[in-house]
Design a protein around this motif. Structure first.
Motif, PDB file in Angstrom:
ATOM      1  N   UNK A 119       0.816  -1.221   0.000  1.00 46.37           N
ATOM      2  CA  UNK A 119       0.000   0.000   0.000  1.00 46.37           C
ATOM      3  C   UNK A 119       0.846   1.267   0.000  1.00 46.37           C
ATOM      4  N   UNK A 120       2.152   1.114  -0.099  1.00 45.71           N
ATOM      5  CA  UNK A 120       3.031   2.281  -0.040  1.00 45.71           C
ATOM      6  C   UNK A 120       3.962   2.292  -1.244  1.00 45.71           C
ATOM      7  N   UNK A 121       4.561   3.447  -1.468  1.00 46.66           N
ATOM      8  CA  UNK A 121       5.577   3.609  -2.500  1.00 46.66           C
ATOM      9  C   UNK A 121       6.928   3.875  -1.833  1.00 46.66           C
ATOM     10  N   UNK A 122       8.013   3.529  -2.493  1.00 46.45           N
ATOM     11  CA  UNK A 122       9.333   3.717  -1.872  1.00 46.45           C
ATOM     12  C   UNK A 122       9.618   5.162  -1.491  1.00 46.45           C
ATOM     13  N   UNK A 123       9.056   6.128  -2.232  1.00 41.94           N
ATOM     14  CA  UNK A 123       9.359   7.538  -1.964  1.00 41.94           C
ATOM     15  C   UNK A 123       8.382   8.187  -0.981  1.00 41.94           C
ATOM     16  N   UNK A 139      -6.363  11.621   7.291  1.00 42.52           N
ATOM     17  CA  UNK A 139      -6.978  10.292   7.199  1.00 42.52           C
ATOM     18  C   UNK A 139      -6.354   9.484   6.065  1.00 42.52           C
ATOM     19  N   UNK A 140      -6.108   8.219   6.342  1.00 38.13           N
ATOM     20  CA  UNK A 140      -5.484   7.354   5.345  1.00 38.13           C
ATOM     21  C   UNK A 140      -3.996   7.163   5.559  1.00 38.13           C
ATOM     22  N   UNK A 141      -3.370   8.023   6.376  1.00 41.72           N
ATOM     23  CA  UNK A 141      -1.959   7.824   6.709  1.00 41.72           C
ATOM     24  C   UNK A 141      -1.797   6.512   7.472  1.00 41.72           C
ATOM     25  N   UNK A 142      -0.665   5.849   7.262  1.00 41.51           N
ATOM     26  CA  UNK A 142      -0.341   4.622   8.004  1.00 41.51           C
ATOM     27  C   UNK A 142       0.454   5.011   9.234  1.00 41.51           C
ATOM     28  N   UNK A 143       0.176   4.367  10.370  1.00 37.90           N
ATOM     29  CA  UNK A 143       0.766   4.842  11.617  1.00 37.90           C
ATOM     30  C   UNK A 143       1.055   3.680  12.565  1.00 37.90           C
ATOM     31  N   UNK A 144       2.078   3.892  13.386  1.00 43.85           N
ATOM     32  CA  UNK A 144       2.410   2.967  14.464  1.00 43.85           C
ATOM     33  C   UNK A 144       2.821   3.754  15.692  1.00 43.85           C
ATOM     34  N   UNK A 145       2.491   3.267  16.888  1.00 50.21           N
ATOM     35  CA  UNK A 145       2.769   4.009  18.116  1.00 50.21           C
ATOM     36  C   UNK A 145       3.331   3.084  19.183  1.00 50.21           C
ATOM     37  N   UNK A 146       4.076   3.700  20.108  1.00 47.28           N
ATOM     38  CA  UNK A 146       4.592   2.985  21.272  1.00 47.28           C
ATOM     39  C   UNK A 146       4.702   3.975  22.421  1.00 47.28           C
ATOM     40  N   UNK A 147       4.116   3.627  23.557  1.00 44.94           N
ATOM     41  CA  UNK A 147       4.147   4.512  24.726  1.00 44.94           C
ATOM     42  C   UNK A 147       5.325   4.197  25.618  1.00 44.94           C
ATOM     43  N   UNK A 168      10.020   5.540   2.899  1.00 46.92           N
ATOM     44  CA  UNK A 168       9.664   4.129   3.044  1.00 46.92           C
ATOM     45  C   UNK A 168      10.811   3.234   2.597  1.00 46.92           C
ATOM     46  N   UNK A 169      11.535   3.666   1.563  1.00 46.80           N
ATOM     47  CA  UNK A 169      12.639   2.837   1.057  1.00 46.80           C
ATOM     48  C   UNK A 169      13.768   2.672   2.078  1.00 46.80           C
ATOM     49  N   UNK A 170      13.767   3.527   3.134  1.00 43.72           N
ATOM     50  CA  UNK A 170      14.800   3.420   4.173  1.00 43.72           C
ATOM     51  C   UNK A 170      14.461   2.356   5.208  1.00 43.72           C
ATOM     52  N   UNK A 171      13.211   1.878   5.224  1.00 44.44           N
ATOM     53  CA  UNK A 171      12.771   0.919   6.241  1.00 44.44           C
ATOM     54  C   UNK A 171      13.286  -0.482   5.922  1.00 44.44           C
ATOM     55  N   UNK A 172      13.561  -1.280   6.965  1.00 46.40           N
ATOM     56  CA  UNK A 172      13.576  -0.921   8.388  1.00 46.40           C
ATOM     57  C   UNK A 172      14.767  -0.028   8.711  1.00 46.40           C
ATOM     58  N   UNK A 173      14.604   0.791   9.738  1.00 44.33           N
ATOM     59  CA  UNK A 173      15.627   1.771  10.067  1.00 44.33           C
ATOM     60  C   UNK A 173      15.655   1.990  11.569  1.00 44.33           C
ATOM     61  N   UNK A 174      16.790   2.399  12.058  1.00 49.27           N
ATOM     62  CA  UNK A 174      16.955   2.761  13.470  1.00 49.27           C
ATOM     63  C   UNK A 174      17.395   4.216  13.540  1.00 49.27           C
ATOM     64  N   UNK A 175      16.663   5.030  14.298  1.00 46.22           N
ATOM     65  CA  UNK A 175      16.974   6.450  14.446  1.00 46.22           C
ATOM     66  C   UNK A 175      17.067   6.788  15.925  1.00 46.22           C
ATOM     67  N   UNK A 176      17.674   7.932  16.204  1.00 44.50           N
ATOM     68  CA  UNK A 176      17.806   8.404  17.573  1.00 44.50           C
ATOM     69  C   UNK A 176      17.021   9.693  17.757  1.00 44.50           C
ATOM     70  N   UNK A 177      16.196   9.728  18.788  1.00 45.90           N
ATOM     71  CA  UNK A 177      15.480  10.933  19.194  1.00 45.90           C
ATOM     72  C   UNK A 177      16.037  11.364  20.538  1.00 45.90           C
ATOM     73  N   UNK A 178      16.538  12.607  20.607  1.00 41.44           N
ATOM     74  CA  UNK A 178      17.169  13.042  21.846  1.00 41.44           C
ATOM     75  C   UNK A 178      16.898  14.516  22.120  1.00 41.44           C
ATOM     76  N   UNK A 179      17.348  14.955  23.283  1.00 42.08           N
ATOM     77  CA  UNK A 179      17.083  16.326  23.722  1.00 42.08           C
ATOM     78  C   UNK A 179      17.711  17.375  22.824  1.00 42.08           C
ATOM     79  N   UNK A 180      18.786  17.035  22.136  1.00 44.08           N
ATOM     80  CA  UNK A 180      19.444  18.027  21.285  1.00 44.08           C
ATOM     81  C   UNK A 180      18.593  18.399  20.071  1.00 44.08           C
ATOM     82  N   UNK A 195       1.656   9.974   2.511  1.00 46.10           N
ATOM     83  CA  UNK A 195       1.783  10.002   1.056  1.00 46.10           C
ATOM     84  C   UNK A 195       1.908  11.428   0.534  1.00 46.10           C
ATOM     85  N   UNK A 196       1.323  12.371   1.262  1.00 46.29           N
ATOM     86  CA  UNK A 196       1.379  13.769   0.826  1.00 46.29           C
ATOM     87  C   UNK A 196       2.690  14.433   1.211  1.00 46.29           C
TER      88      UNK A 196
END
Length: 409
Positions: A311-315, A382-390, A339-351, A374-375
């Protein structure tokens, strides 16, 4: 009524033009009927006389033929006149059809193709234009009177403010700026005066806030740091100057002061997300090493569910960000990938915080989100694909996995 009188007159004229020739033909023909009929009768009698003379031997056959031809030629003109008259008589029924159908057809066509209220509408438009012109003339007269009064009483603050607002309404921006300058002369510490002066100056210079308008906005913020109009204008000035991070910080402060249910908040939130997207695009090419990160650092492993890979495109754009679980929904740290970068590991930090007071370490609980857009828009659609983790408990360093396996409704 006037309209229908004109229409009736025009139709009558048209009918007269069409019918009069037919009626006149009949009148002209009646005067010649008796003469032509008499000539025909005389020709018949003469022909009978010629036949008797031929039988009696008074005329030779040659003499009979010559006189017969002469009689035939004379009779031919009268017969042709009779035929023409008959044709004219047979065509007179057209006049009656025209008399019936021209008015009916004209009125029907008008109602189908025309506008019966056109004259009334035009009159209303003219009256409206006259009222607008009169109102404009009244305003100009009052403004002129106010300006003359202020020349005699130059210390009237309210008068200068009213004059400036009047000039703004009339789109005479430089005159408005001059009026507000007089008000600013009287009360340079009045925030309302300062902001009106800044706004008029910007309008007089094609909407540009750089220079004197920006200085006035800064002055207003020093006088009232939480003034919402000043914060809004300050953000605009920062965007105009290319200082996107400063604009974001200013508008995020404004968002915290704005009613969440108001239309202004929705518009402001959209602008904030657009700025965040722009900053994320600028920062994505400059990854911050984990070793340089201070405070909280979250290592996020992101992948796409097998069910969604068709359901997705690489770009397609992937936004990976963290925000407060309970609190403002603006991202505290964000990374933009594809999407073409997946799977990927990124860092989210205070900086990566957009504001010094809005870091990951500021909140005890976080929500980490990965979303396919996609936009390419940072705003959720609506229609965006999403995943969450608390994250119920935020630690200095931690790792989690987010699978994009849901759809935004």
């Amino acid at each position: 009524m006037m309209f229908w009188a004109v229409v009736t007159t025009l139709i009558t004229v048209a009918l007269l033009i069409l019918i009069l020739p037919l009626v006149r033909k009949k009148e002209w023909a009646d005067s010649d009927v008796e003469v032509e009929q008499r000539n025909i009768q005389i020709a018949r009698e003469k022909l009978a006389e010629l036949k008797r003379q031929l039988e009696a031997g008074a005329l030779t056959q040659q003499q009979y033929n010559e006189q017969f031809v002469e009689l035939e030629l004379a009779l031919k003109n009268d017969l042709e006149a009779v035929e023409k008259r008959q044709s004219a008589t047979q065509g007179r029924w057209v006049a009656f059809l025209l008399l019936l159908f021209v008015p009916v057809l004209s009125v029907l066509l008008y109602f189908v193709l025309g506008d019966p209220d056109a004259i009334a509408k035009q009159a209303e438009q003219q009256q409206m234009m006259q009222k607008q012109q009169q109102a404009q003339a009244d305003i100009e007269r009052m403004v002129s009177s106010l300006a003359q009064r202020l020349q005699k009483n130059p210390d009237d603050l309210e008068g200068w403010m009213m004059l400036g607002r009047s000039f703004l309404y009339m789109k005479r921006y430089q005159a408005a700026a001059d009026a507000f300058a007089q008000a600013y002369r009287l009360q340079p510490e009045n925030v309302a005066v300062v902001l009106q002066y800044a706004d008029a100056l910007a309008a007089a210079h094609d909407g540009k806030l750089s220079g004197k308008p920006a200085q006035l906005i800064e002055q207003a913020l020093r006088l009232q740091p939480d003034n919402q109009t000043a914060l809004w204008m300050s953000g605009l000035a920062s965007v105009e100057a290319g200082q996107l991070r400063q604009a974001l910080e200013t508008w995020q402060k404004l968002a915290a002061l704005t009613d969440k249910k108001s239309p202004s908040y929705s518009k402001l939130s959209a602008l904030i997300q657009a700025l965040q997207q722009k900053l994320a695009e600028n920062d994505s090419s400059k990854p911050v090493p984990v070793a340089n990160a201070t405070g909280v650092n979250i290592q996020v492993q992101v992948d796409l569910s097998e069910a969604f890979k068709n359901r997705v495109n690489p770009d397609d754009t992937v936004f990976i960000y963290a925000r407060a679980l309970n609190g403002p929904k603006m991202p505290l740290a964000i990374v933009r990938k594809q999407v073409k970068d997946l799977p990927i590991t990124v860092n989210l930090n205070d900086s990566m915080a957009m504001m010094p007071t809005m870091k990951l370490s500021t909140f005890k609980q976080l929500e980490v989100v990965a979303r396919v857009s996609k936009s390419g828009n940072a705003m959720v659609h609506p229609g965006d694909l999403i995943g969450k983790q608390d994250l119920k408990k935020v630690q200095a360093k931690q790792t989690l996995s987010v699978i994009i396996d849901g759809v935004v409704n």
